[in-house]
Design a protein around this motif. Structure first.
Motif, mmCIF file in Angstrom:
data_model
loop_
_atom_site.group_PDB
_atom_site.id
_atom_site.type_symbol
_atom_site.label_atom_id
_atom_site.label_comp_id
_atom_site.label_asym_id
_atom_site.label_seq_id
_atom_site.Cartn_x
_atom_site.Cartn_y
_atom_site.Cartn_z
ATOM 1 N N MET A 167 1.614 8.473 9.225
ATOM 2 C CA MET A 167 0.757 7.308 8.756
ATOM 3 C C MET A 167 0.546 6.679 9.864
ATOM 4 S SD MET A 167 1.073 3.925 6.998
ATOM 5 C CE MET A 167 2.017 3.336 8.546
ATOM 6 N N SER A 168 -0.929 6.313 9.905
ATOM 7 C CA SER A 168 -1.515 5.271 10.832
ATOM 8 C C SER A 168 -1.487 3.826 10.233
ATOM 9 C CB SER A 168 -2.744 5.783 11.390
ATOM 10 O OG SER A 168 -3.816 5.676 10.491
ATOM 11 N N TYR A 169 -1.886 2.786 10.920
ATOM 12 C CA TYR A 169 -1.861 1.653 10.637
ATOM 13 C C TYR A 169 -3.421 1.475 9.928
ATOM 14 C CZ TYR A 169 -3.055 -3.347 9.939
ATOM 15 O OH TYR A 169 -3.400 -4.473 9.364
ATOM 16 N N ASP A 180 -4.107 0.072 6.106
ATOM 17 C CA ASP A 180 -4.838 -0.791 6.133
ATOM 18 C C ASP A 180 -6.032 -0.675 4.945
ATOM 19 O OD1 ASP A 180 -5.860 -3.719 7.191
ATOM 20 O OD2 ASP A 180 -7.425 -2.678 8.005
ATOM 21 N N GLN A 181 -6.507 0.580 4.783
ATOM 22 C CA GLN A 181 -7.622 1.086 4.074
ATOM 23 C C GLN A 181 -6.939 0.832 2.787
ATOM 24 O OE1 GLN A 181 -9.257 5.071 4.464
ATOM 25 N NE2 GLN A 181 -10.231 4.777 2.840
ATOM 26 N N TRP A 182 -5.480 1.307 2.466
ATOM 27 C CA TRP A 182 -4.941 1.218 1.172
ATOM 28 C C TRP A 182 -4.929 -0.338 0.701
ATOM 29 C CZ3 TRP A 182 -0.529 -1.155 -0.303
ATOM 30 C CH2 TRP A 182 0.137 -0.993 -1.538
ATOM 31 N N ARG A 183 -4.497 -1.115 1.755
ATOM 32 C CA ARG A 183 -4.447 -2.655 1.153
ATOM 33 C C ARG A 183 -5.594 -3.211 1.138
ATOM 34 N NH1 ARG A 183 -4.308 -6.974 4.872
ATOM 35 N NH2 ARG A 183 -4.945 -6.166 6.638
ATOM 36 N N ARG A 184 -6.963 -2.841 1.605
ATOM 37 C CA ARG A 184 -8.110 -3.519 1.377
ATOM 38 C C ARG A 184 -9.129 -2.952 0.560
ATOM 39 N NH1 ARG A 184 -9.387 -6.890 5.664
ATOM 40 N NH2 ARG A 184 -7.771 -7.094 7.364
ATOM 41 N N THR A 185 -8.876 -1.575 0.197
ATOM 42 C CA THR A 185 -9.987 -0.949 -0.578
ATOM 43 C C THR A 185 -9.273 -0.379 -1.804
ATOM 44 O OG1 THR A 185 -10.822 0.107 1.313
ATOM 45 C CG2 THR A 185 -11.623 1.148 -0.462
ATOM 46 N N SER A 231 7.628 -0.658 2.999
ATOM 47 C CA SER A 231 8.045 0.575 3.579
ATOM 48 C C SER A 231 7.543 1.460 2.629
ATOM 49 C CB SER A 231 9.723 0.482 3.541
ATOM 50 O OG SER A 231 10.225 0.489 2.274
ATOM 51 N N ILE A 232 7.456 1.255 1.231
ATOM 52 C CA ILE A 232 7.031 2.194 0.206
ATOM 53 C C ILE A 232 5.452 2.645 0.647
ATOM 54 C CG2 ILE A 232 6.059 2.465 -2.143
ATOM 55 C CD1 ILE A 232 8.470 0.862 -3.000
ATOM 56 N N ALA A 233 4.854 1.563 0.983
ATOM 57 C CA ALA A 233 3.297 1.524 1.594
ATOM 58 C C ALA A 233 3.250 2.172 2.687
ATOM 59 C CB ALA A 233 2.785 0.081 1.744
ATOM 60 N N TRP A 283 -3.227 -7.777 -1.386
ATOM 61 C CA TRP A 283 -3.320 -6.224 -1.397
ATOM 62 C C TRP A 283 -4.193 -5.616 -2.401
ATOM 63 C CZ3 TRP A 283 1.796 -4.237 0.739
ATOM 64 C CH2 TRP A 283 2.137 -5.055 2.208
ATOM 65 N N ALA A 284 -5.317 -4.671 -2.353
ATOM 66 C CA ALA A 284 -6.104 -4.303 -3.337
ATOM 67 C C ALA A 284 -5.296 -3.462 -4.359
ATOM 68 C CB ALA A 284 -7.445 -3.532 -2.603
ATOM 69 N N ASN A 285 -4.447 -2.720 -3.832
ATOM 70 C CA ASN A 285 -3.847 -1.654 -4.683
ATOM 71 C C ASN A 285 -2.293 -2.061 -5.131
ATOM 72 O OD1 ASN A 285 -5.988 0.506 -4.980
ATOM 73 N ND2 ASN A 285 -5.638 0.288 -2.761
ATOM 74 N N LEU A 286 -2.007 -3.244 -5.035
ATOM 75 C CA LEU A 286 -0.728 -3.769 -5.262
ATOM 76 C C LEU A 286 -0.965 -4.604 -6.432
ATOM 77 C CD1 LEU A 286 2.250 -4.672 -4.873
ATOM 78 C CD2 LEU A 286 1.523 -6.255 -3.374
ATOM 79 N N ARG A 287 -0.233 -4.380 -7.488
ATOM 80 C CA ARG A 287 -0.503 -5.370 -8.537
ATOM 81 C C ARG A 287 0.936 -5.934 -9.119
ATOM 82 N NH1 ARG A 287 -2.662 -2.650 -13.573
ATOM 83 N NH2 ARG A 287 -1.872 -0.642 -12.837
#
Length: 101
Positions: free
Chosen positions: A1-3, A7-12, A39-41, A73-77
């Protein structure tokens, strides 16, 4: 995994149905919740799958909900309960909110 993948997961936001939903039940976990979800992300962001993470707050009184919501974060609810109903209720609440396959 790269940053960049994280970052894409958390923003998009995932617009289609996610492949996977991870539900984390929480009660008064303010001190531990950010390292847990980070750590999950970190693990899942590099998988190439669309996924979401749900924290099912079970009526915490220590600011757990606000801490998670504050990340933005976009995909965290966060799904919440007005009172502590137990781990099983929190898991069911999270699963009911899940959109993943």
């Amino acid at each position: 995994m790269s940053y960049d993948q994280f970052d894409q997961w958390r923003r998009t936001p995932v617009t289609d149905q996610p492949d996977l939903t991870v539900v984390v039940p929480a009660y008064n976990e303010q001190r531990r919740i950010v390292p847990t979800i980070a750590s999950i992300a970190a693990h899942l962001a590099g998988t190439g799958r669309n996924w979401e993470l749900i924290v099912a707050d079970d009526g915490s009184t220590d600011g757990t909900r606000d801490t998670v919501t504050g990340l933005g974060w976009a995909n965290l609810r966060v799904v919440t309960s007005g009172r502590n109903e137990g781990k099983g209720a929190a898991v069911r609440r999270g699963l009911a909110a899940a959109r993943g396959r």
